[in-house]
Design an enzyme around this catalytic site. Structure first.
Site, short mmCIF file in Angstrom:
data_model
loop_
_atom_site.label_atom_id
_atom_site.label_comp_id
_atom_site.label_asym_id
_atom_site.label_seq_id
_atom_site.Cartn_x
_atom_site.Cartn_y
_atom_site.Cartn_z
CG ASP A 189 -3.35 54.92 5.62
OD1 ASP A 189 -2.40 54.34 5.04
OD2 ASP A 189 -4.10 55.71 5.01
CD GLU A 190 -8.44 55.23 5.11
OE1 GLU A 190 -8.14 55.12 3.90
OE2 GLU A 190 -9.23 56.09 5.52
CB THR A 191 -5.14 47.56 7.43
OG1 THR A 191 -5.44 47.82 8.82
CG2 THR A 191 -3.77 48.13 7.12
#
Length: 625
Positions: free
Chosen positions: A284-286
């Site tokens: 997530d949230e790269t």
């Protein structure tokens, strides 16, 4: 009588003349019908112990044919795996169900005994869940690593409310054998602790699913000397520490072949500790993907392509090793059609934490053919006390979307952003919301479920404990996150404007601060007054709540000093800054005692550093005009 979760069907029966219910006699037995398998047999001993704690005496345990006065457990293949029928009549208590269903029926029986004692009303309950996978996701990375004893207590509570999956979020807080630079200054969970917890959960019908950050959110890994070369951005090991920064950067460079092999190595070491055949790679949230070393690849192929290729490689690796992959769905919601490129068994964990969370993402993933869990939040991150009303509304909505769009699971999350400052026991209310609403889509009102939780979880005779806790959130003026952002102003230039904007946006929270503090004093009195109404074993939670209420009040007072000095705000009354510093430091002493009762040392020192910094700030001499 209250039941959490609410059963599908409850039918109370009239007692005959001279009867007032079924009596659980001290001479009675828990009888395992020959149909019961090994798991139910082992669990029956747990039920025996739990009933003894509630009754004050133990029922004997045996296998065979039940007699009048016995509690009979019977496994029935005709019922669904998680379904059960609980019958209390003049002859017996009988729980018939699938393998998991018998266990769940026993939890319902315990809730009856909790409220009725040894004399139970005649009733027939037919029950089973709306959603098959009902989990809780607990952050053990961002500042607080729980003790094993706390995690076992969490598993006990999950079992009581018929939950069947637990995941612990780990970036670096596991003692990897070959990566000492990653965990050397922390107090990580060990392989022995993980394996012990895995077996403890398994005995209670809970699958402990491994969850390891494998793509973004790799601060400790990618800021280390040994592995910073794998970071998407150059100079990761030179970046100054900030709580904001460690959540924003540190995405792995997917164009370096070493990155994939490095992550696979971590998975190989972590995976065998669990009996679960599932694995959550997070992903997530790269945020930085395509902005540094992978920029050329992103410009050529697209950020979506380099993202999905790396996730696909990890998922295929897991499938090759007999595991079902899971990953967070925030990134792929931008290109949901690519879900089809992943192994068909892959589960997309679709999260959304807004109070009034929309259903759009759930629908997009459903339309794309994704197998998905709905993942709401307990709403405790960045808070001294959880935003209980927010969590109710968020979890209620996400569970309804799960049913509407045929999600196969609900994974209720409890994150620890900005050092997990709240007492983790406070998350139980949100946990129970998730358990209740994922089991039965007929959702009680906010006030009603809070009364039920107050009674069943806390033994509160007045049924007010949760409503008292829920009233704290509205009284915050200068909260934990604002205090951190103010301290970090200028420390990392990259985030200065972001911090300024946040502080400006929340400046209005200081309006009515004196009234808020007066209300907090009333709430403290309510907590003190609740002690006499709580059952033993739950009264110990009052001190953490009192300390949290004091923290909200003290930080509100701190906000008056900060906003008066730095932003020119005026107030009808101002605290003595030196006395406020002393109050904060005395509060810290008690906070550390509470913290250490349930958690390893971990990053407690960072919380201490912030309080000390503000103590010094308050003692600064103001310049004379």
């Amino acid at each position: 009588m209250y039941f959490i979760p609410q059963p599908r069907k409850i039918e109370y029966k009239e007692a005959g003349e001279g009867q007032n219910g079924f009596v659980l006699s001290y001479q009675g037995y828990i009888v395992l019908d020959p149909s019961c398998g090994n798991r139910i047999t082992r669990q029956a001993a747990l039920v025996q112990k739990a009933l003894e704690e509630k009754l004050g005496f133990a029922l004997a345990l045996t296998r065979g044919e039940g007699r009048k006065g016995d509690v009979i457990l019977e496994q029935c293949p005709q019922l669904g795996k998680e379904d059960y029928i609980l019958t209390v009549d003049a002859e017996n208590v009988r729980i018939t169900g699938g393998e998991a269903g018998v266990w769940y029926g026993c939890q319902t029986l315990q809730q009856m005994v909790e409220q009725c004692g040894a004399v139970l009303p005649f009733v027939q309950i037919e029950d089973g869940p709306d959603i098959p996978n009902r989990g809780f996701y607990h952050d053990v990375t961002r500042g607080r690593v729980p003790k094993l004893s706390f995690l076992k207590k969490m598993a006990d509570r999950m079992a009581y409310y018929k939950m069947n999956q637990l995941q612990l979020y780990i970036e670096h807080t596991f003692l990897f054998r070959d990566f000492s630079e990653i965990w050397r200054d922390d107090t990580p969970l060990t392989a022995e602790e993980i394996m012990e917890l895995d077996q403890y959960c398994l005995e209670r019908g809970i699958e402990l699913v491994p969850s390891l950050s494998c793509f973004g959110h790799l601060y400790k890994v990618l800021s280390s000397k040994g592995y910073s070369h794998l970071c998407e951005l150059e100079g990761a090991d030179q970046m100054p520490f900030s709580l904001r920064g460690r959540m924003h950067h540190h995405t792995i460079n997917v164009t370096d072949p070493e990155s994939l092999e490095f992550i696979k190595g971590k998975i190989r070491e972590f995976m065998p500790l669990f009996t679960s055949r599932q694995f959550n790679i997070c992903a997530d949230e790269t945020f930085d993907l395509g902005k540094g070393k992978s920029r050329a690849a992103a410009e050529e192929k697209g950020v979506d392509r380099i993202y999905i290729d790396f996730v696909k490689a990890l998922c295929e690796f897991l499938v090759e090793n007999g595991r079902r992959p899971m990953f967070w769905g925030d990134i792929i919601c931008g290109f949901p059609e690519m879900i089809k490129e992943l192994p068909e068994e892959t589960i997309c964990l679709n999260w959304g934490y807004a109070k009034y969370q929309r259903e759009d993402e759930t629908k997009w993933l459903y339309d794309a053919g994704a197998v998905q869990y709905s993942c709401p939040g307990a709403c405790g991150w960045n808070q001294f006390v959880y935003l209980i009303e927010n969590s109710y509304e968020n979890i209620r909505r996400m569970c309804s979307y799960a049913v509407k769009y045929h999600s196969i699971g609900v994974l209720n999350t409890d994150w620890g952003d900005f050092l997990h400052v709240n007492h983790p026991e406070f998350g139980v209310v949100g946990m129970i919301y998730g358990a209740a609403f994922s089991w039965n889509g007929n959702i009680p009102s906010f006030d009603e479920i809070n009364r039920q939780i107050s009674r069943l979880e806390f033994g509160d005779e007045e049924e007010r404990f949760v409503s008292i806790a829920a009233s704290v959130a509205a009284q915050k003026a200068f909260d934990w996150e604002t205090a951190i952002r103010f301290k970090e102003l200028g420390e990392v230039p990259e985030f200065t404007e972001d911090h300024k904007a946040y502080i400006s946006e929340h400046m209005g929270d200081m309006d009515g601060v004196d009234e808020k503090n007066k209300r907090l004093e009333e709430i403290s009195r309510d907590f003190y007054g609740s002690i006499v109404h709580l059952k033993e074993g739950k009264r110990e939670l009052v001190k953490p709540y009192l300390a949290a209420v004091d923290a909200v009040r003290l930080f509100n007072e701190l906000g008056k000093v900060v906003t008066a000095r730095e932003y020119g705000r005026t107030y009808s009354s101002m605290p003595d800054a030196w006395k406020l510093a002393e109050e904060l430091e005395k509060w810290l002493y008690h906070y550390k005692e509470i913290y250490r009762s349930v958690s390893k040392e971990s990053e407690l020192y960072r919380i201490q550093e912030l309080i000390v910094w503000y103590g010094d700030y308050l003692r600064m001499k103001e310049e004379k005009e």
